[in-house]
Write a protein that holds these residues in place. Structure first.
Motif, PDB file in Angstrom:
ATOM      1  N   ILE A 334      42.300  47.326  34.787  1.00  0.00           N
ATOM      2  CA  ILE A 334      43.046  48.387  34.106  1.00  0.00           C
ATOM      3  C   ILE A 334      44.231  47.811  33.326  1.00  0.00           C
ATOM      4  O   ILE A 334      44.629  48.338  32.288  1.00  0.00           O
ATOM      5  N   ARG A 335      44.781  46.690  33.826  1.00  0.00           N
ATOM      6  CA  ARG A 335      45.930  46.102  33.122  1.00  0.00           C
ATOM      7  C   ARG A 335      45.517  45.547  31.768  1.00  0.00           C
ATOM      8  O   ARG A 335      46.309  45.403  30.857  1.00  0.00           O
ATOM      9  N   PHE A 336      44.220  45.207  31.656  1.00  0.00           N
ATOM     10  CA  PHE A 336      43.667  44.763  30.380  1.00  0.00           C
ATOM     11  C   PHE A 336      43.348  45.978  29.497  1.00  0.00           C
ATOM     12  O   PHE A 336      43.793  46.059  28.349  1.00  0.00           O
ATOM     13  N   LEU A 337      42.632  46.949  30.065  1.00  0.00           N
ATOM     14  CA  LEU A 337      42.201  48.107  29.277  1.00  0.00           C
ATOM     15  C   LEU A 337      43.389  48.896  28.732  1.00  0.00           C
ATOM     16  O   LEU A 337      43.334  49.442  27.633  1.00  0.00           O
ATOM     17  N   ARG A 338      44.459  48.942  29.539  1.00  0.00           N
ATOM     18  CA  ARG A 338      45.629  49.718  29.139  1.00  0.00           C
ATOM     19  C   ARG A 338      46.237  49.254  27.818  1.00  0.00           C
ATOM     20  O   ARG A 338      47.037  49.951  27.206  1.00  0.00           O
ATOM     21  N   GLN A 339      45.876  48.038  27.406  1.00  0.00           N
ATOM     22  CA  GLN A 339      46.505  47.513  26.185  1.00  0.00           C
ATOM     23  C   GLN A 339      45.814  47.992  24.906  1.00  0.00           C
ATOM     24  O   GLN A 339      46.199  47.593  23.816  1.00  0.00           O
TER      25      GLN A 339
ATOM     26  N   SER B 575      33.725  47.775  39.219  1.00  0.00           N
ATOM     27  CA  SER B 575      34.967  47.633  38.459  1.00  0.00           C
ATOM     28  C   SER B 575      36.147  48.257  39.206  1.00  0.00           C
ATOM     29  O   SER B 575      37.249  47.711  39.209  1.00  0.00           O
ATOM     30  N   LEU B 576      35.911  49.397  39.858  1.00  0.00           N
ATOM     31  CA  LEU B 576      36.991  50.013  40.651  1.00  0.00           C
ATOM     32  C   LEU B 576      37.394  49.060  41.779  1.00  0.00           C
ATOM     33  O   LEU B 576      38.579  48.868  42.060  1.00  0.00           O
ATOM     34  N   ALA B 577      36.384  48.430  42.401  1.00  0.00           N
ATOM     35  CA  ALA B 577      36.680  47.508  43.499  1.00  0.00           C
ATOM     36  C   ALA B 577      37.500  46.317  42.990  1.00  0.00           C
ATOM     37  O   ALA B 577      38.449  45.878  43.650  1.00  0.00           O
ATOM     38  N   THR B 578      37.126  45.810  41.808  1.00  0.00           N
ATOM     39  CA  THR B 578      37.890  44.702  41.219  1.00  0.00           C
ATOM     40  C   THR B 578      39.356  45.105  41.085  1.00  0.00           C
ATOM     41  O   THR B 578      40.266  44.362  41.452  1.00  0.00           O
ATOM     42  N   ASN B 579      39.570  46.304  40.564  1.00  0.00           N
ATOM     43  CA  ASN B 579      40.940  46.790  40.381  1.00  0.00           C
ATOM     44  C   ASN B 579      41.653  46.966  41.719  1.00  0.00           C
ATOM     45  O   ASN B 579      42.818  46.622  41.863  1.00  0.00           O
ATOM     46  N   TYR B 580      40.903  47.525  42.693  1.00  0.00           N
ATOM     47  CA  TYR B 580      41.508  47.761  44.003  1.00  0.00           C
ATOM     48  C   TYR B 580      41.935  46.433  44.624  1.00  0.00           C
ATOM     49  O   TYR B 580      43.049  46.308  45.152  1.00  0.00           O
ATOM     50  N   ASN B 581      41.041  45.423  44.524  1.00  0.00           N
ATOM     51  CA  ASN B 581      41.352  44.102  45.082  1.00  0.00           C
ATOM     52  C   ASN B 581      42.559  43.470  44.421  1.00  0.00           C
ATOM     53  O   ASN B 581      43.254  42.668  45.020  1.00  0.00           O
ATOM     54  N   ASN B 584      45.728  47.115  41.795  1.00  0.00           N
ATOM     55  CA  ASN B 584      46.073  48.057  40.726  1.00  0.00           C
ATOM     56  C   ASN B 584      46.005  49.454  41.324  1.00  0.00           C
ATOM     57  O   ASN B 584      45.002  49.826  41.926  1.00  0.00           O
ATOM     58  N   LYS B 585      47.076  50.231  41.159  1.00  0.00           N
ATOM     59  CA  LYS B 585      47.148  51.538  41.813  1.00  0.00           C
ATOM     60  C   LYS B 585      46.439  52.630  41.016  1.00  0.00           C
ATOM     61  O   LYS B 585      46.458  52.609  39.790  1.00  0.00           O
ATOM     62  N   TYR B 684      31.726  48.503  48.946  1.00  0.00           N
ATOM     63  CA  TYR B 684      32.283  47.949  47.706  1.00  0.00           C
ATOM     64  C   TYR B 684      33.686  47.390  47.921  1.00  0.00           C
ATOM     65  O   TYR B 684      34.221  46.713  47.056  1.00  0.00           O
ATOM     66  N   GLY B 685      34.281  47.736  49.056  1.00  0.00           N
ATOM     67  CA  GLY B 685      35.637  47.250  49.307  1.00  0.00           C
ATOM     68  C   GLY B 685      36.691  48.072  48.579  1.00  0.00           C
ATOM     69  O   GLY B 685      37.676  47.530  48.086  1.00  0.00           O
ATOM     70  N   ILE B 686      36.434  49.378  48.449  1.00  0.00           N
ATOM     71  CA  ILE B 686      37.456  50.246  47.858  1.00  0.00           C
ATOM     72  C   ILE B 686      38.112  50.988  49.027  1.00  0.00           C
ATOM     73  O   ILE B 686      37.453  51.746  49.731  1.00  0.00           O
ATOM     74  N   GLY B 687      39.395  50.748  49.240  1.00  0.00           N
ATOM     75  CA  GLY B 687      40.059  51.261  50.437  1.00  0.00           C
ATOM     76  C   GLY B 687      40.679  52.640  50.282  1.00  0.00           C
ATOM     77  O   GLY B 687      41.557  53.009  51.047  1.00  0.00           O
ATOM     78  N   GLU B 688      40.270  53.377  49.257  1.00  0.00           N
ATOM     79  CA  GLU B 688      40.828  54.718  49.093  1.00  0.00           C
ATOM     80  C   GLU B 688      39.696  55.702  48.810  1.00  0.00           C
ATOM     81  O   GLU B 688      38.610  55.313  48.411  1.00  0.00           O
ATOM     82  N   ARG B 689      40.017  56.978  49.012  1.00  0.00           N
ATOM     83  CA  ARG B 689      39.021  57.992  48.674  1.00  0.00           C
ATOM     84  C   ARG B 689      38.697  57.875  47.194  1.00  0.00           C
ATOM     85  O   ARG B 689      39.592  57.759  46.361  1.00  0.00           O
TER      86      ARG B 689
END
Lengths: 340, 807
Positions: A334-339, B575-581, B584-585, B684-689
């Protein structure tokens, strides 16, 4: 007698009104003088004691006094209201340099931003945006594009096959053929889409990427038209000062063929690290649609001619936004896409 | 393809362009120069010196003091090199000069190394004697150079002369990117011809003279081609009384410039001719050829053959072999055999210059895993008329170098000779095709420089066989365009009938979808279309789930990219999992991409490619209902203003069993949404709903519309009623609303839930819901009586469902 009283009441009231500091105080003054039991009202009530011949004069005086007091009252009211507003505004001063509260909107993918730009330019020039399948017949991907069986480009190392005859398209060029089979000239189309090649993932390669195919078929289309069209595209895409250079090249489905370079949009062509000191950046491949391709697609090359070009979307996005690693495009951080 | 500029100039004598000018002009005429490098880069003030006297250093055992004659003076140089001797001629860099590298042969510094006057253990030294590595080259290309020490010149080199010149290093090596159609340009002569045409200079190829003694090659060897489909020509010549020796320096230098290491005269000659003519050749030991006959035929399936690198290769019927009377002696076009290779005691040699089918060589080399210099040239598809020139050139060099006695004549088997092709010349058509006004005579001049013939009577271009790429008029037009100059062709815009530029309806709907997603806070992701079959397990799909019927790629990059996705979720979840890891909030992503549903497996026709809008978010703001809100916002924007149904009858294993629904519109299923099953989130390793929504665009697009009619702004007042009800928890809002809508009829304007409650005051297992119901007529003010009647109908229908009005 009454007159003296009246004058005194008038003076007292005006003075109090002008000195009043709150709306409440002012209201009390109003009640005290102008209310049902107020002094002025009382004075009017005592009119019965006045000599009847003086009554009109006195009445007039009382009314004048009343009007005057009412005028002062409303002035005082306005003054106090203004003061109140002033105090309110004063107390509401904010620090305008505190951080902005942005509405949380999402961001398009950089590929999409670049594609929107390309689509805008060509739609403006009268091109229709068409699509074709990503899983494609060998015939459309190769044979109909003058890439016969056993051509090295068909080697397994480049192409993902599903069956002998069905594959993941390696280019958007099959859409040229599909379009010519469906439409009659004049044809002006672009066709963006996903393509696949058997390349391991690294900073400059991806097994899945995007191309934008373009094609024009009509009577009397020339190589000069190809040059002019793509020059206009380059100027709109990369800036009015952009210069273009066409180098001879080879593609099986165009003849003559060319690669187009644009003057480096970072250094303007002087040479920099970005353009590897060349001053030029390779942008796309193009050419006149090969007569064999026209004929195979049912268009008579003696009557019609046309040009085609293929642009690598990722290449444009990477160059335009100075992204140094292609993997970023598919990680979706997201830090990439946000740009974008 | 690399060439030395000096070598090119040898055949284009008038060529005088600078390096940059040459590179640019060649690139613009179609022979793209990728890069070039000067071989004498950073070599300054280097001369040939002669060591006249050597003394030991008084204070160092490993150093010697040399007096070196550099022509106009004798200078003192102290060195540690072990191999210099009195009388040796060596390259000497003078004080103030520069060399390219260190003596260790490591990477060359950009600016080279500057040489200054120095003192070694108290003795002054005025320069340096150089090793080949210090001169920027290596023993690879100068095999006569010693392993650790100073380069020693042969005695005939003149003292005081430019040593760089003597080494042949005043040269530039150009690297070209040759396109696959220009087979002729994979040779030095091909590039020289292009260079001559580009710079309008004369092209002067080597003059190949007749060679050979009075004997006849045909008395030495018989040749037969049993597979003429794979071998169009086989030329053989014989060389006897072979004297193996190093080849002369000029040949060694030229080979080195092409990146080829000199070996001995015979090997060097074949390599030299391969570079010049683009024709690979092979040499056999004639004494090892049984019956002195050559048969070109296909191998037998399962045969084995030992190539000259010692490896035993398994053959199949589609591989072409060179055989003698008894056995295989070579893999045609790929590599010769161990059994007939040239050794140092060879006396008579058989030279082969043949033309093999390019595709067959390529596929055979690939099956064998043996791609050689020869095979990579043959696979481009060579001109059989080149073989004769090449073999004669080789024999000429054998005679010139004194490498042996060439036997007269050539055995040439060429069943179907190739002849030149003719292409009609219509200069007007060419000009109208490329948009120019080039004079026909100028065009003919271009053709002539390219070695094409012209028939004035027939007005036809005669294309020699080395230009197989020229087949028709468009190809001829390209030659005109190239030499007229692409940059001289005008720039115009297509004229003719105007066309309307536009996006298709589908693309416009997709654009709205992207807009709504982005305005709602979702950013656009792009993920791969192929994925691992393990995805199905991660999504908890059962073994017999229809989603597992996926298209397999027969040659994937690996298991993880082996099937075409049938569910769109994996990309977004990964991709969500990548962000979670990455901590990224609150990330929300969407993708617009295809899934691929086979109509049958294995595929016999193209699959159904279905565009999916996939939304996913682990932002706590995006619960089920917020996600539903995004979906409905999109529906509203594309004119799907009717009733959206949310059905819970299909259980998707990857979603929370109590928080999912299929979305139906207009009687068809158009997608689904829900909260991710916590087990899948774990996988997937996503720790949130995480909530997702997937819309199947092919079901949505046909129902969508941008048509929009203005509805009059209501002129008559509405009549509004609030009702509060108690019912079993299992009754859904959807059921209640469908009753209210059903009974409400035309006058019902809206019905909105404004309160839902469970807990105190409500029996357990029950809930309370409160609705605001609004009625309105467009032509009059409603009377209470009318509204009461409708409300009664609604309430009694609700009652039938067991729903009670709350007191």
């Amino acid at each position: 007698m009454i007159k003296d009283n009246l004058e005194k009441i008038r003076q007292d009231a005006v003075k109090k009104m002008m000195e009043s500091e709150t709306m409440e105080a002012l209201n009390e003054i109003r009640v005290a003088y102008l209310g049902k039991k107020g002094e002025l009202t009382n004075l009017l009530k005592s009119m019965k004691d006045v000599d009847p011949k003086d009554r009109p004069t006195v009445g007039k005086l009382v009314n004048e006094a009343r009007e005057e007091l009412e005028k002062h009252l409303s002035e005082a009211q306005a003054r106090l209201a203004m003061e109140k507003r002033r105090l309110q505004l004063e107390s509401e001063v904010i620090d305008v340099t505190l951080p902005a509260k942005k509405s949380v909107v999402g961001h398009p993918h950089p590929n999409r931003v670049a594609l929107d730009e390309v689509e805008r330019i060509f739609v403006g020039m009268g091109y229709e945006v068409v699509e074709g399948p990503e899983i494609e017949y060998d015939y459309y991907n190769f044979e109909a594009l003058n890439i016969p069986a056993n051509h090295p480009a068909k080697d397994e190392q480049d192409t993902f096959y599903i069956t002998k005859d069905i594959l993941l398209r390696t280019q958007t060029s099959p859409v040229q053929v599909r379009t010519m089979e469906k439409k009659k000239p004049p044809i002006r189309v672009i066709s963006p889409g996903r393509v696949f090649r058997s390349d391991e993932v690294d900073a400059t390669h991806s097994p899945s990427f995007h191309q934008i195919e373009g094609m024009v078929i009509d009577k009397g289309i020339t190589f000069a038209d190809l040059k002019g069209t793509l020059q206009q595209f380059a100027k709109e895409m990369f800036g009015e000062d952009t210069r273009v250079k066409f180098r001879p090249h080879h593609f099986p489905f165009t003849e003559p063929s060319a690669e187009m370079d644009v003057s480096c949009f970072k250094c303007g062509g002087k040479g920099c690290r970005f353009c590897k000191n060349e001053g030029w950046i390779e942008i796309l491949g193009c050419g006149m649609v090969h007569p064999k391709v026209l004929r195979m697609s049912g268009i008579d090359p003696e009557i019609y001619s046309g040009f085609a070009f293929g642009i690598g979307l990722e290449r444009i996005a990477l160059l335009k936004y100075e992204i140094d690693d292609m993997r970023l495009l598919y990680e979706n951080d997201i830090r990439f896409l946000r740009q974008f | 393809m690399n060439t030395s500029y000096n070598w090119i100039k040898a055949y284009v004598p008038g060529l005088d362009a600078g390096d940059r000018e040459y590179a640019d002009a060649m690139t613009l005429s179609g022979t793209k120069v990728e890069s070039y490098s000067r071989l004498d880069k950073n070599l300054e003030k280097i001369v040939v010196g002669k060591v006249e006297k050597i003394e030991r250093h008084p204070d160092a055992d490993h150093l010697i003091i040399c007096q070196v004659n550099v022509g106009d003076e004798v200078i003192q140089i102290v060195t540690g090199a072990p191999n210099v001797f009195e009388g040796a001629k060596v390259p000497v860099v003078l004080v103030g000069g520069r060399v390219a590298g260190g003596h260790d042969g490591g990477p060359l510094p950009e600016e080279g190394i500057k040489i200054k006057k120095g003192k070694l253990r108290g003795v002054e030294s005025y320069g340096m004697m150089c090793s080949i590595e210090e001169l920027g080259s290596s023993r690879e290309y100068y095999p006569e150079a010693p392993e650790n020490g100073i380069y020693i010149f042969p005695d005939n080199v003149e003292v005081g002369k430019d040593a760089v010149e003597a080494l042949g290093l005043h040269d530039t090596v150009f690297e070209y990117e040759i396109t696959s159609n220009r087979v002729d340009c994979f040779s030095l002569l091909g590039i020289a011809r292009e260079a001559a045409a580009t710079f309008r200079k004369d092209y002067v190829p080597p003059v190949v003279t007749e060679t050979g003694n009075n004997e006849k090659a045909s008395d030495f060897i018989k040749v037969r081609i049993d597979a003429p489909d794979l071998c169009s020509r086989f030329c053989a010549r014989i060389v006897k009384n072979i004297k193996i020796a190093p080849s002369p320096e000029w040949m060694q230098r030229r080979l080195a410039s092409a990146g080829i290491r000199p070996i001995n005269n015979l090997v060097d000659i074949t390599n030299y001719v391969m570079v010049e003519y683009g024709q690979p050749m092979h040499a056999y030991d004639w004494d090892q050829i049984s019956n002195h006959e050559i048969i070109v035929r296909r191998a037998q399936d399962g045969d084995e053959f030992q190539t000259l690198d010692g490896q035993v290769r398994k053959l199949d019927h589609d591989m072409l072999m060179i055989c003698d009377g008894e056995k295989e002696v070579g893999l045609a076009g790929i590599m010769g055999g161990e059994n007939s290779k040239i050794t140092d005691d060879v006396t008579t040699m058989l030279f082969e210059a043949a033309c093999f089918d390019g595709t067959n060589v390529r596929l055979s080399a690939k099956r064998l895993g043996l791609r050689t210099d020869a095979s990579s040239i043959f696979e481009k598809g060579l001109d059989p008329n080149n073989t004769e020139l090449a073999i004669n050139r080789a024999c000429q060099l054998v005679e010139e170098l004194g490498a042996g006695e060439v036997v007269g004549g050539m055995v040439d088997v060429y069943p179907h000779p190739w002849t030149s092709r003719r292409i009609a010349f219509r200069p007007d058509w060419i000009n109208s095709f490329i948009g120019t006004d080039v004079d026909p005579e100028t065009m003919k001049e271009y053709f002539k420089r390219l070695g094409l013939g012209f028939d004035e009577d027939a007005q036809e271009v005669i294309v020699p066989t080395f230009r197989q790429d020229l087949e028709q008029e468009a190809d001829i037009a390209e030659e005109v365009a190239r030499f007229f100059g692409y940059d001289n062709i005008p720039t115009t815009l297509p004229r003719g009938e105007a066309t309307a530029g536009k996006l298709s309806f589908k693309q416009r709907i997709e654009a709205v979808a992207r807009q709504v997603a982005e305005y709602s806070g979702f950013s656009q992701a792009m993920t791969y279309s192929f994925e691992s079959p393990k995805v199905f397990d991660r999504l908890l799909l059962t073994e017999d789930a229809p989603e597992r019927e996926a298209i397999r790629i027969s040659n994937p990059l690996g298991e993880e990219f082996s099937i075409m996705r049938t569910v769109s979720l994996n990309g977004i979840l990964t991709s969500l999992a990548t962000n979670y890891n990455r901590r990224n909030k609150s990330v929300s992503l969407y993708e617009m991409g295809n899934i691929y549903i086979p109509r049958e497996l294995p595929l016999t026709e193209l699959p159904d490619e279905r565009m999916q809008l996939t939304l996913g978010s682990y932002d706590s703001k995006y619960d089920f209902f917020a996600m539903k809100g995004v979906v409905e916002e999109f529906f509203d924007k594309i004119g799907l203003s009717g009733i959206k149904e949310y059905r819970v009858d299909t259980r998707r294993p990857y979603l929370h069993p109590g928080r999912q629904a299929d979305i139906w519109y207009g009687g068809v299923k158009v997608g689904y949404l829900g909260e991710l099953h916590p087990q899948v989130a774990d996988n997937y390793g996503i720790g949130e709903r995480t909530c997702i929504a997937v819309l199947d665009m092919p079901e949505i697009v046909p129902q969508a519309t941008f048509d929009h009619k203005y509805m009059g702004i209501a002129r008559f007042p509405a009549s509004s009623r609030d009702i509060s009800m108690v019912m079993k928890k299992s009754i859904t809002a959807g059921e209640v609303e469908s009753v209210i809508r059903g009974k409400g009829g035309k006058l019902l304007e809206s019905c909105e839930l404004f309160d839902i409650y469970e807990g105190k005051q409500i029996m357990s297992g029950f809930k309370s819901m409160a609705y605001n119901i609004v009625f309105r007529a467009s032509d009059r003010t409603l009377e209470d009586r009318e509204v009461n009647d409708i409300m009664e109908k609604i309430l009694s229908a609700l009652k039938e469902m067991g729903i009670e009005l709350r007191a």
